[in-house]
Design an enzyme around this catalytic site. Sequence first.
Site, PDB file in Angstrom:
ATOM      1  N   ARG A   4      -5.112   0.074  10.908  1.00 45.32           N
ATOM      2  CA  ARG A   4      -4.659  -1.138  11.594  1.00 45.32           C
ATOM      3  C   ARG A   4      -4.294  -0.827  13.041  1.00 45.32           C
ATOM      4  O   ARG A   4      -4.621  -1.583  13.955  1.00 45.32           O
ATOM      5  CB  ARG A   4      -3.466  -1.770  10.881  1.00 45.32           C
ATOM      6  CG  ARG A   4      -2.924  -2.952  11.694  1.00 45.32           C
ATOM      7  CD  ARG A   4      -1.793  -3.684  11.041  1.00 45.32           C
ATOM      8  NE  ARG A   4      -2.239  -4.322   9.824  1.00 45.32           N
ATOM      9  CZ  ARG A   4      -1.625  -4.208   8.659  1.00 45.32           C
ATOM     10  NH1 ARG A   4      -0.536  -3.484   8.564  1.00 45.32           N
ATOM     11  NH2 ARG A   4      -2.087  -4.815   7.596  1.00 45.32           N
ATOM     12  N   ASP A  19       1.900  -8.365  -2.276  1.00 53.04           N
ATOM     13  CA  ASP A  19       2.291  -7.357  -1.288  1.00 53.04           C
ATOM     14  C   ASP A  19       3.807  -7.129  -1.373  1.00 53.04           C
ATOM     15  O   ASP A  19       4.538  -8.014  -1.824  1.00 53.04           O
ATOM     16  CB  ASP A  19       1.910  -7.867   0.115  1.00 53.04           C
ATOM     17  CG  ASP A  19       1.742  -6.720   1.100  1.00 53.04           C
ATOM     18  OD1 ASP A  19       1.883  -5.547   0.697  1.00 53.04           O
ATOM     19  OD2 ASP A  19       1.471  -6.997   2.277  1.00 53.04           O
ATOM     20  N   LYS A  29      -4.418  -1.356   1.962  1.00 52.04           N
ATOM     21  CA  LYS A  29      -4.118  -1.806   0.601  1.00 52.04           C
ATOM     22  C   LYS A  29      -4.673  -3.220   0.379  1.00 52.04           C
ATOM     23  O   LYS A  29      -5.364  -3.469  -0.609  1.00 52.04           O
ATOM     24  CB  LYS A  29      -2.600  -1.762   0.346  1.00 52.04           C
ATOM     25  CG  LYS A  29      -2.032  -0.349   0.446  1.00 52.04           C
ATOM     26  CD  LYS A  29      -0.557  -0.274   0.160  1.00 52.04           C
ATOM     27  CE  LYS A  29       0.307  -0.863   1.257  1.00 52.04           C
ATOM     28  NZ  LYS A  29       0.197  -0.157   2.550  1.00 52.04           N
ATOM     29  N   THR A  30      -4.370  -4.116   1.312  1.00 52.46           N
ATOM     30  CA  THR A  30      -4.877  -5.489   1.176  1.00 52.46           C
ATOM     31  C   THR A  30      -6.403  -5.482   1.210  1.00 52.46           C
ATOM     32  O   THR A  30      -7.061  -6.174   0.418  1.00 52.46           O
ATOM     33  CB  THR A  30      -4.361  -6.367   2.346  1.00 52.46           C
ATOM     34  OG1 THR A  30      -2.966  -6.158   2.481  1.00 52.46           O
ATOM     35  CG2 THR A  30      -4.650  -7.824   2.123  1.00 52.46           C
TER      36      THR A  30
HETATM   37  P1  ADP Z   1      -2.218  -2.702   4.311  1.00 50.27           P
HETATM   38  O1  ADP Z   1      -2.439  -3.806   3.334  1.00 50.27           O
HETATM   39  O2  ADP Z   1      -2.197  -1.351   3.666  1.00 50.27           O
HETATM   40  O3  ADP Z   1      -1.008  -2.906   5.186  1.00 50.27           O
HETATM   41  P2  ADP Z   1      -4.710  -3.669   5.446  1.00 50.27           P
HETATM   42  O4  ADP Z   1      -5.576  -3.608   4.239  1.00 50.27           O
HETATM   43  O5  ADP Z   1      -4.238  -5.014   5.868  1.00 50.27           O
HETATM   44  O6  ADP Z   1      -3.477  -2.659   5.302  1.00 50.27           O
HETATM   45  O7  ADP Z   1      -5.541  -2.956   6.628  1.00 50.27           O
HETATM   46  C1  ADP Z   1      -5.305  -3.222   7.993  1.00 50.27           C
HETATM   47  C2  ADP Z   1      -6.597  -3.295   8.763  1.00 50.27           C
HETATM   48  O8  ADP Z   1      -7.157  -1.979   8.862  1.00 50.27           O
HETATM   49  C3  ADP Z   1      -7.667  -4.150   8.084  1.00 50.27           C
HETATM   50  O9  ADP Z   1      -7.773  -5.391   8.725  1.00 50.27           O
HETATM   51  C4  ADP Z   1      -8.964  -3.394   8.231  1.00 50.27           C
HETATM   52  O10 ADP Z   1      -9.710  -3.929   9.278  1.00 50.27           O
HETATM   53  C5  ADP Z   1      -8.556  -1.987   8.608  1.00 50.27           C
HETATM   54  N1  ADP Z   1      -8.812  -1.023   7.537  1.00 50.27           N
HETATM   55  C6  ADP Z   1      -7.930  -0.620   6.595  1.00 50.27           C
HETATM   56  N2  ADP Z   1      -8.476   0.314   5.803  1.00 50.27           N
HETATM   57  C7  ADP Z   1      -9.729   0.518   6.249  1.00 50.27           C
HETATM   58  C8  ADP Z   1     -10.798   1.397   5.840  1.00 50.27           C
HETATM   59  N3  ADP Z   1     -10.640   2.250   4.827  1.00 50.27           N
HETATM   60  N4  ADP Z   1     -11.958   1.343   6.517  1.00 50.27           N
HETATM   61  C9  ADP Z   1     -12.103   0.500   7.575  1.00 50.27           C
HETATM   62  N5  ADP Z   1     -11.121  -0.338   8.014  1.00 50.27           N
HETATM   63  C10 ADP Z   1      -9.960  -0.333   7.366  1.00 50.27           C
END
Ligand code: ADP
Length: 380
Positions: A260, A152, A107-108
């Site tokens: 992640r 978030d 998401k981030t």
């Molecule tokens: P959330 O905000 O949903 O908790 P993040 O956006 O922080 O998750 O993602 C966590 C990690 O996973 C990121 O640092 C990134 O490296 C990896 N990641 C997430 N989604 C993808 C994707 N679609 N393709 C490649 N890497 C991804």
Amino acid sequence: MAIISSKNSGDPAPEPRPKAARSTARRSAPQPSLLDPSATVEEARIDAARPAEAADRPDDRVRPQRLGDYVGQQDLKDVLTIAIAAARGRQEPLDHLLLYGPPGLGKTTMALILASEMGVACKITTAPALERPRDIAGLVVNLQPGDLLFVDEIHRLPRVTEEILYPAMEDFRLDVTVGKGQTARTRSIPLPKFTLVGATTQVGALSSPLRDRFGLIQRLRFYEPAELTHIITRTAAILHVPITDDGAAEIARRSRGTPRIANRLLRRVRDYAQVKATGPIDGPIASAALELFNVDPRGLDWTDRRLLSAIIEQFSGGPVGLETLAAATGEDSQTIEEVYEPYLMQIGYLQRTPRGRVTTPAAWKHLGYTPPHDQRSILT
Ligand code: ADP
């Protein structure tokens, strides 16, 4: 893209999960959990107009920077590609966007990519950091036209803060009360047009006035093993870690459908291979390393197995209420609900029924128990 201050500042670098963090501290036994939902509440401003420096942080090198690098979530990418093109064509900011799904699914990352694709800055914060109205007011008045504000855990916004957001999202206006008592007056301050990207693991916990103000509401789903294999191979290349296709597939299988976790497990396996092996990470090396770190072939860690075995041993497979399960395992109920249960349900090991949580025969077998004959009747 330059990071001025980041909530994700290295490895391990989980996202802000304040409740979950508290629960980590309260766990009954200090078992290592590769989910590790600990918290850092900071703000970040990421300026998409200034590339380069982000690459200094290990996590940001790995994080995809453009839509083309974002693996999987095809439906989401299709919707956002159209939204970006339309907004660019009209020279307007993107519509407000709500992203929901379990932690670690991207998401981030998607919010940062959107800012990058739109050529604007992204200001990152987390709802529990916005306790007072002036916290959110301070953020929005400092936005530049078109900027993206990422909040978030948006379902945890305090009510007073949330109400400030309504006119800010709808009319780009901040209503502030000046003075006290009978002399109090409301003044409206115009705001630059901005895009709010909210992220949540609990879309049902959002109030409907807030939910209704998002033009786009998109769900992120767990990743397929092939998509995770792709992510792991990509991360390994960025980190200069030699890995075979089998090695990446083995890590992917144990990554709970979550990028992640895939990246985190890759780093643990890299350490293991560095000390114990000579060649690239292959299937057997990945498997031996992950066994050592207590991650089983379905990706379950110590806490997952403890939750399932507590239901089986103490409650004959369920149904058991969430709070009772939390008390029996010493876990925080919110962490169980937001972090552990979604994947256990996804792989068909756990069901939420109106009477409580129930383990499925597949979970019994996975943990080495023989499912009772009447288990089916509990589930129907
Ligand atoms: P959330 O905000 O949903 O908790 P993040 O956006 O922080 O998750 O993602 C966590 C990690 O996973 C990121 O640092 C990134 O490296 C990896 N990641 C997430 N989604 C993808 C994707 N679609 N393709 C490649 N890497 C991804």
